[in-house]
Design a protein around this motif. Sequence first.
Motif, PDB file in Angstrom:
ATOM      1  N   LEU A  59       0.858  -1.184   0.000  1.00 51.14           N
ATOM      2  CA  LEU A  59       0.000   0.000   0.000  1.00 51.14           C
ATOM      3  C   LEU A  59       0.890   1.227   0.000  1.00 51.14           C
ATOM      4  CD1 LEU A  59      -2.843   1.301   0.271  1.00 51.14           C
ATOM      5  CD2 LEU A  59      -2.558   1.158   2.750  1.00 51.14           C
ATOM      6  N   TRP A  60       0.647   2.115  -0.979  1.00 51.15           N
ATOM      7  CA  TRP A  60       1.436   3.327  -1.136  1.00 51.15           C
ATOM      8  C   TRP A  60       0.547   4.548  -0.936  1.00 51.15           C
ATOM      9  CZ3 TRP A  60       6.630   2.613  -2.907  1.00 51.15           C
ATOM     10  CH2 TRP A  60       6.923   1.308  -3.322  1.00 51.15           C
ATOM     11  N   SER A  61       1.113   5.584  -0.347  1.00 50.57           N
ATOM     12  CA  SER A  61       0.406   6.857  -0.214  1.00 50.57           C
ATOM     13  C   SER A  61       1.340   7.980  -0.615  1.00 50.57           C
ATOM     14  CB  SER A  61      -0.078   7.065   1.225  1.00 50.57           C
ATOM     15  OG  SER A  61      -0.746   8.317   1.357  1.00 50.57           O
ATOM     16  N   GLU A  62       0.929   8.730  -1.618  1.00 41.85           N
ATOM     17  CA  GLU A  62       1.734   9.841  -2.140  1.00 41.85           C
ATOM     18  C   GLU A  62       3.163   9.395  -2.444  1.00 41.85           C
ATOM     19  OE1 GLU A  62      -0.176  12.222  -2.835  1.00 41.85           O
ATOM     20  OE2 GLU A  62      -1.822  11.526  -1.572  1.00 41.85           O
ATOM     21  N   GLY A  63       3.276   8.192  -3.021  1.00 42.10           N
ATOM     22  CA  GLY A  63       4.567   7.679  -3.449  1.00 42.10           C
ATOM     23  C   GLY A  63       5.387   7.007  -2.378  1.00 42.10           C
ATOM     24  N   GLU A  64       4.906   6.999  -1.125  1.00 44.88           N
ATOM     25  CA  GLU A  64       5.627   6.353  -0.035  1.00 44.88           C
ATOM     26  C   GLU A  64       4.911   5.062   0.371  1.00 44.88           C
ATOM     27  OE1 GLU A  64       8.490   7.322   1.341  1.00 44.88           O
ATOM     28  OE2 GLU A  64       8.631   9.085   0.020  1.00 44.88           O
ATOM     29  N   ARG A  65       5.690   3.980   0.512  1.00 46.12           N
ATOM     30  CA  ARG A  65       5.075   2.718   0.909  1.00 46.12           C
ATOM     31  C   ARG A  65       4.776   2.751   2.406  1.00 46.12           C
ATOM     32  NH1 ARG A  65       7.958  -2.707  -0.947  1.00 46.12           N
ATOM     33  NH2 ARG A  65       9.310  -2.345   0.850  1.00 46.12           N
ATOM     34  N   ILE A  66       3.489   2.550   2.746  1.00 46.47           N
ATOM     35  CA  ILE A  66       3.091   2.642   4.157  1.00 46.47           C
ATOM     36  C   ILE A  66       2.656   1.302   4.731  1.00 46.47           C
ATOM     37  CG2 ILE A  66       2.439   5.072   3.966  1.00 46.47           C
ATOM     38  CD1 ILE A  66      -0.484   4.193   3.836  1.00 46.47           C
ATOM     39  N   LEU A  67       2.496   0.297   3.899  1.00 49.48           N
ATOM     40  CA  LEU A  67       2.094  -1.024   4.393  1.00 49.48           C
ATOM     41  C   LEU A  67       2.577  -2.077   3.418  1.00 49.48           C
ATOM     42  CD1 LEU A  67      -1.348  -1.996   5.916  1.00 49.48           C
ATOM     43  CD2 LEU A  67      -0.320  -3.433   4.171  1.00 49.48           C
ATOM     44  N   SER A  68       3.066  -3.176   3.964  1.00 49.72           N
ATOM     45  CA  SER A  68       3.514  -4.283   3.131  1.00 49.72           C
ATOM     46  C   SER A  68       3.406  -5.572   3.928  1.00 49.72           C
ATOM     47  CB  SER A  68       4.964  -4.062   2.689  1.00 49.72           C
ATOM     48  OG  SER A  68       5.399  -5.106   1.847  1.00 49.72           O
ATOM     49  N   PHE A  69       2.861  -6.612   3.309  1.00 52.73           N
ATOM     50  CA  PHE A  69       2.840  -7.901   3.990  1.00 52.73           C
ATOM     51  C   PHE A  69       2.875  -9.038   2.977  1.00 52.73           C
ATOM     52  CE2 PHE A  69      -1.559  -6.557   3.585  1.00 52.73           C
ATOM     53  CZ  PHE A  69      -2.246  -7.695   3.185  1.00 52.73           C
ATOM     54  N   SER A  70       3.363 -10.167   3.452  1.00 53.24           N
ATOM     55  CA  SER A  70       3.522 -11.339   2.598  1.00 53.24           C
ATOM     56  C   SER A  70       2.321 -12.260   2.742  1.00 53.24           C
ATOM     57  CB  SER A  70       4.802 -12.097   2.963  1.00 53.24           C
ATOM     58  OG  SER A  70       4.860 -13.336   2.278  1.00 53.24           O
ATOM     59  N   LEU A  71       1.747 -12.649   1.626  1.00 52.98           N
ATOM     60  CA  LEU A  71       0.633 -13.605   1.645  1.00 52.98           C
ATOM     61  C   LEU A  71       1.121 -15.037   1.833  1.00 52.98           C
ATOM     62  CD1 LEU A  71      -1.501 -12.154  -1.287  1.00 52.98           C
ATOM     63  CD2 LEU A  71      -1.698 -11.676   1.144  1.00 52.98           C
TER      64      LEU A  71
END
Length: 513
Positions: free
Chosen positions: A76-88
Amino acid sequence: MTTPLVLVAGAGPTGMTAAIELKRAGMNVRIVDKSSQMAQHSQALVVQARTLEQFQRYGIASAAVDRGHKITKAHLWSEGERILSFSLEDIPSRYPYALMLPQSETEKILNQCMESLGVTTERGTELLSLAQPEGLVSAVLRHSSGKQEQLNPEWVIGCDGAHSAVRSKLDIPFEGGGVALSFFLGDLELDGPDVPGDELSVHLHHGDVVFMARLPNKLVRLIVAIHSRQDEELHRDLTLKDFQDAIDNAGVNVRVRSSDWMTPFRVHDLQARHYRAGSVFLAGDASHIHSPVGGQGMNTGIQDVANLAWKLAAVARGASDALLNSYEEERAAVGRALLRFTERGLKLATAPNPIIEAIRDNLLPIVSKLQPVQKAMLGFVSETAIEYRSSSIVADHGGDGNLRAGDRLPDLSFETSDGPSTLLRNWTSASHLAFVLSSTTTDSGAKIAALRAALPHAEVVPVPAHALDNEGRRLLGTEEKLLIVRPDGYVGFRGPVDTPTHWQAYARQDALA
């Protein structure tokens, strides 16, 4: 005794799954759809782990996986910055990913399975009327030839979408509100450094949302929500520029080259006030609709009918009609939680307020790293976290292990004399499973034989506790116990084998004896 007829209205993924489940359970099924053909495009896209677990029992999971594209990460990106990441890949399932598979392909796989069971969709057939005079179902169909047919099925399942004729003819309110956003959806050919591979990416920009995930071919699914056009009804055809403008505004470095198809649509969060009206039931989009972001709609509908079908079969065997009330009890609660989550998530994603944006963008990176939060996110997305512990029809009489009655049973690993295996590998029937967990010193042969005689409508399987791996022992424990697993994959009963009054009462409820 005559096998009861179930009429399934709607032959999308939910309706075809209903027909498969019912036919596998020995029911008489007719499925009708006013459309002359199956889906030609990929409205629904994601097949979640819980659905693949269901497909495994039909023998079609491998076909789906072979035709799909595995997504193993989410960003999940906001204004070009990644704010959330997770592995499925941490999803607790044999299918630790989200499978990108166009609805058209999913329908082909389900249709082939359904037809192999002897059920064919009656296409071009419309439900003209539906009533329940004196508690008996009366339906009138109009076939493609124009000929009308009256029939009296035992039950009707409305799987006929957001504009359900079944729901309308029974005057069941479709209620809710939520974020009434305009969406653009398309399968496009893209190039550029930000084109996704084995990940899905969501980009936020001052209330706008751009969702991207690769399909099994060169195309990418784009879903765009434009907050500034929230109240706009689009009265023209979409163009590639509509998507490119949204992509550029979100700061995503890709170019749109061509389109396979594009469509605008609007979504409200709505749920049927009731899932059951006498002998008529609603499932899938006929009972709940919501935002497509999250890939839950089709999967929830498939799980709706998996929950309902075995209960209809149990009543046909002699169980009380009251068992059918648990369908709404269990699945309406899932629907409410889903609508609540998608509504709040979409509101948070599309909030144009800079203060809310700042709070979201600063808190999410911190909160999302917490293990309980990661677990909850994976469980929600994959639908593996759904449980029915509070259901009136599950019975938990204690024992060690973390798994409770009402929980989904994972396909746990264990050792056999022939080598490694899993609990559910050979479970391909529509029957209940009764697992007898025994200690290493207990001879359970006589108990197994007695249970098989007492539960003729269940498969009784011995499982030595010492053969389980660490995860299996954590969930199931090591003390002797009986677990009865419902045909939808959830534990309906947990308790001591040596207290027959408990499991006999449960067996009578589900007509297993």
